[in-house]
Motif scaffolding. Structure first.
Motif, PDB file in Angstrom:
ATOM      1  N   UNK A  53       0.732  -1.124  -0.083  1.00 37.72           N
ATOM      2  CA  UNK A  53       0.061   0.055   0.159  1.00 37.72           C
ATOM      3  C   UNK A  53       0.797   1.433   0.112  1.00 37.72           C
ATOM      4  N   UNK A  54       2.181   1.117   0.206  1.00 38.44           N
ATOM      5  CA  UNK A  54       2.976   2.172   0.078  1.00 38.44           C
ATOM      6  C   UNK A  54       2.924   3.070   1.148  1.00 38.44           C
ATOM      7  N   UNK A  83      -1.872  -1.018  -4.173  1.00 40.13           N
ATOM      8  CA  UNK A  83      -3.080  -0.979  -3.855  1.00 40.13           C
ATOM      9  C   UNK A  83      -3.248   0.463  -3.927  1.00 40.13           C
ATOM     10  N   UNK A  84      -4.360   0.921  -5.087  1.00 37.42           N
ATOM     11  CA  UNK A  84      -4.898   2.440  -5.228  1.00 37.42           C
ATOM     12  C   UNK A  84      -6.102   2.638  -4.316  1.00 37.42           C
ATOM     13  N   UNK A  85      -6.198   4.048  -4.163  1.00 33.71           N
ATOM     14  CA  UNK A  85      -7.197   4.542  -3.060  1.00 33.71           C
ATOM     15  C   UNK A  85      -6.918   4.243  -1.729  1.00 33.71           C
ATOM     16  N   UNK A  90      -3.626   6.923  -7.261  1.00 36.26           N
ATOM     17  CA  UNK A  90      -3.050   6.197  -8.324  1.00 36.26           C
ATOM     18  C   UNK A  90      -1.654   5.662  -8.013  1.00 36.26           C
ATOM     19  N   UNK A  91      -1.097   4.960  -8.939  1.00 32.73           N
ATOM     20  CA  UNK A  91       0.113   4.566  -8.558  1.00 32.73           C
ATOM     21  C   UNK A  91       1.012   5.647  -9.318  1.00 32.73           C
ATOM     22  N   UNK A 107       1.231  -4.216 -11.183  1.00 39.21           N
ATOM     23  CA  UNK A 107      -0.457  -4.503 -11.144  1.00 39.21           C
ATOM     24  C   UNK A 107      -1.028  -3.387 -10.220  1.00 39.21           C
ATOM     25  N   UNK A 108      -2.221  -2.720 -10.883  1.00 37.95           N
ATOM     26  CA  UNK A 108      -2.909  -2.036  -9.800  1.00 37.95           C
ATOM     27  C   UNK A 108      -4.200  -2.878  -9.250  1.00 37.95           C
ATOM     28  N   UNK A 109      -4.218  -2.721  -7.866  1.00 37.39           N
ATOM     29  CA  UNK A 109      -5.131  -3.525  -7.377  1.00 37.39           C
ATOM     30  C   UNK A 109      -6.275  -2.583  -6.519  1.00 37.39           C
ATOM     31  N   UNK A 110      -7.424  -2.767  -7.285  1.00 41.71           N
ATOM     32  CA  UNK A 110      -8.491  -1.847  -6.666  1.00 41.71           C
ATOM     33  C   UNK A 110      -8.915  -1.743  -5.182  1.00 41.71           C
TER      34      UNK A 110
END
Length: 522
Positions: A53-54, A83-85, A90-91, A107-110
């Motif tokens: 999630x950074x 994980x975005x949001x 966004x990344x 990969x973007x994870x909603x």
């Protein structure tokens, strides 16, 4: 196949999207792991899909992201799920650019897809792949078992080669190739004999991997004890998968059972062979044929040779667990393998504790193999072999005596192999070249040598000349350059010193042999 990034992206419940590394989506995923550490590399094994999630990352710093991504690529991470949001809508471009530069799938994870759902999807896919592999392995085991029982080892190798998409070969206890699939693999397998020999020198069970970048070959020993009874080679273009590994292990078990069953049959045949040999040696060839039936083909009707082999150093046989092979055990396997390769019948049985008796076709592969082995092992004092002249069943007892005589001469001469025919064709003098005969000759002639050493005549040379001329006085005297009366006087002195009459033919024979086998004392 194990799950890949592509299969996770196609998973309808996860809704993952690709932001970088589109050309590497077929990378297998070994596990999915979530970590917010700034440097998770020390805790990675390689092949993971890392989920973040950074929280602790400065994801907008290009330099920091380049260092971060390089570390992940160096650790063999399969991909990065962001994980975005959560902390970022966004990344960040810094992370996307770093991933594209290093070729790391991103990969973007909603927000609505929990990391746990991704972990479960990976786990379920791995379990399904393992189940497929186990199921395929069991099916391969059943197919290989049917082939082994119905058609034998060659059919088993054919099925195994198909299962691993490669080739397979079977080696016997001597390291020779006995079967291979496909047919062309026999030539490839023959080039591995040195590797198989090294495998045979190790206690069973043993394995080795050889080959190059284009081919990987696994060698596996066969046998239930410490002694290697054979070997299996499996060649493929890549490392074996789980299903292929199951197939190989099944083949090893089946071939080991076949090998051990063959040993049991060979033990029974050996007992039968011993009975047949006893009948032949006792002059009952018809009974021997009746007991043998078709077991030895036409061996008992064709000219054959009888071979007797003994351990040269009379060392005790190896232990029953096969920790070390005795020379006779190795010779037995060499002869059996030679007979099998040539399609030739032979009878090989123990003849006492440290002796081997073999009936083999005259001029055949077994006789040749015996000579080759004996000469090869001569320097190591492995075995001593005596070989009879060609004979038939009615004269087997005589052939046995010939082989024993040849064996005795081989021991005295320090030779690995002696053929009885060579004894009859050569001089008798080499047969007398042992310590006992030399001692007799020295004792017989010593008094004459001592007489000559004191300068009182040349009796030894005179005796040699007289005997070589068959007692002809004039001819012998001429050879010596003396008068015949001088020679007569010397021969009387020989009789006086030795106390024996030269009129006796046996005395003349013994003196002549003594002269031929002794050297003047120094």
């Amino acid at each position: 196949m194990p799950p890949t990034l592509a299969s996770l992206i196609q998973h309808s419940a996860l809704n993952l999207t690709v932001r970088a590394g589109e050309d590497r989506l077929r990378t297998p995923v070994r596990w999915a792991h979530a970590s917010e550490l700034a440097d998770p590399v020390p805790y990675m094994e390689g092949g993971e899909l890392l989920l973040v999630t950074a929280t602790t990352l400065d994801a907008e710093d290009p330099d920091a992201m380049r260092r971060y991504v390089r570390r992940l690529v160096g650790a063999g991470v399969a991909g990065l799920g962001f994980a975005i949001g959560v902390h970022y809508e966004d990344i960040p471009d810094a992370l996307v650019d770093a991933a594209r530069e290093e070729g790391l799938p991103l990969l973007a994870v909603p927000r609505r897809t929990p990391f746990l759902a991704i972990s479960k999807a990976v786990s379920a896919a791995i379990a399904a792949d393992q189940y497929r592999a186990v199921t395929a392995g069991f099916e391969a085991q059943r197919e290989l078992t049917r082939a082994a029982l119905a058609e034998g080892p060659a059919a088993l190798l054919t099925r195994l080669a198909a299962h691993v998409d490669g080739w397979a070969a079977l080696y016997d206890a001597t390291g020779a190739v006995v079967a291979a699939a496909p047919e062309w693999a026999a030539r490839r397998a023959a080039r591995l004999t040195a590797d198989v020999e090294r495998l045979r020198e190790r206690p069973a069970p043993a394995s080795a991997v050889v080959g190059d970048v284009d081919e990987r070959v696994e060698l596996q020993s066969l046998g239930t004890g410490r002694r290697v009874r054979g070997a299996l080679a499996v060649g493929t273009g890549a490392a074996l998968g789980t299903a292929e590994r199951y197939a190989v292990h099944s083949a090893i078990a089946l071939l080991t059972l076949t090998t051990e069953r063959s040993r049991a049959l060979q033990d029974a045949e050996q007992r039968l062979g011993a009975a047949v040999l006893r009948m032949l040696l006792s002059g009952q060839p018809d009974h021997a044929r009746g007991v043998a039936g078709d077991l030895y083909g036409g061996l008992l009707d064709a000219p054959f040779r009888l071979l007797i082999a003994e351990s040269a150093d009379s060392a005790p046989a190896s232990s029953s667990d096969g920790a070390a092979d005795s020379p006779l055990q190795v010779l037995t396997e060499e002869l059996e393998a030679a007979a099998a390769r040539a399609g030739e019948a032979s009878l090989t049985v123990p003849d006492g504790d440290e002796r081997l008796a073999v009936l083999a076709v005259d001029g055949g592969a077994v006789v040749t193999a015996a000579g080759t082995y004996a000469e090869r092992e001569a320097e190591e004092a492995g075995v001593v072999v005596g070989l009879s002249a060609p004979t038939g069943p009615i004269a087997a007892a005589g052939a046995y005596k010939q082989a024993e005589q040849a064996l005795s001469v081989a021991r005295r001469r320090g030779r690995a192999l002696v053929e009885h025919e060579d004894l009859a064709a050569g001089s008798i003098l080499p047969l007398l070249a042992d310590d006992a005969v030399r001692a007799f000759a020295d004792g017989t002639l010593r008094a004459l040598y001592e007489h000559d050493a004191k300068g009182r005549g040349d009796l030894v040379a005179s005796l040699r000349a007289w005997l070589s001329r068959h007692g002809q006085w004039d001819a012998a005297a001429a050879d010596l350059g003396v008068h015949r009366h001088t020679l007569r006087y010397r021969m009387r002195r020989v009789e006086e010193i030795l106390g024996r009459s030269l009129d006796d033919a046996d005395v003349r024979m013994e003196l002549w042999l003594a002269l031929k086998t002794t050297r003047p004392p120094v």
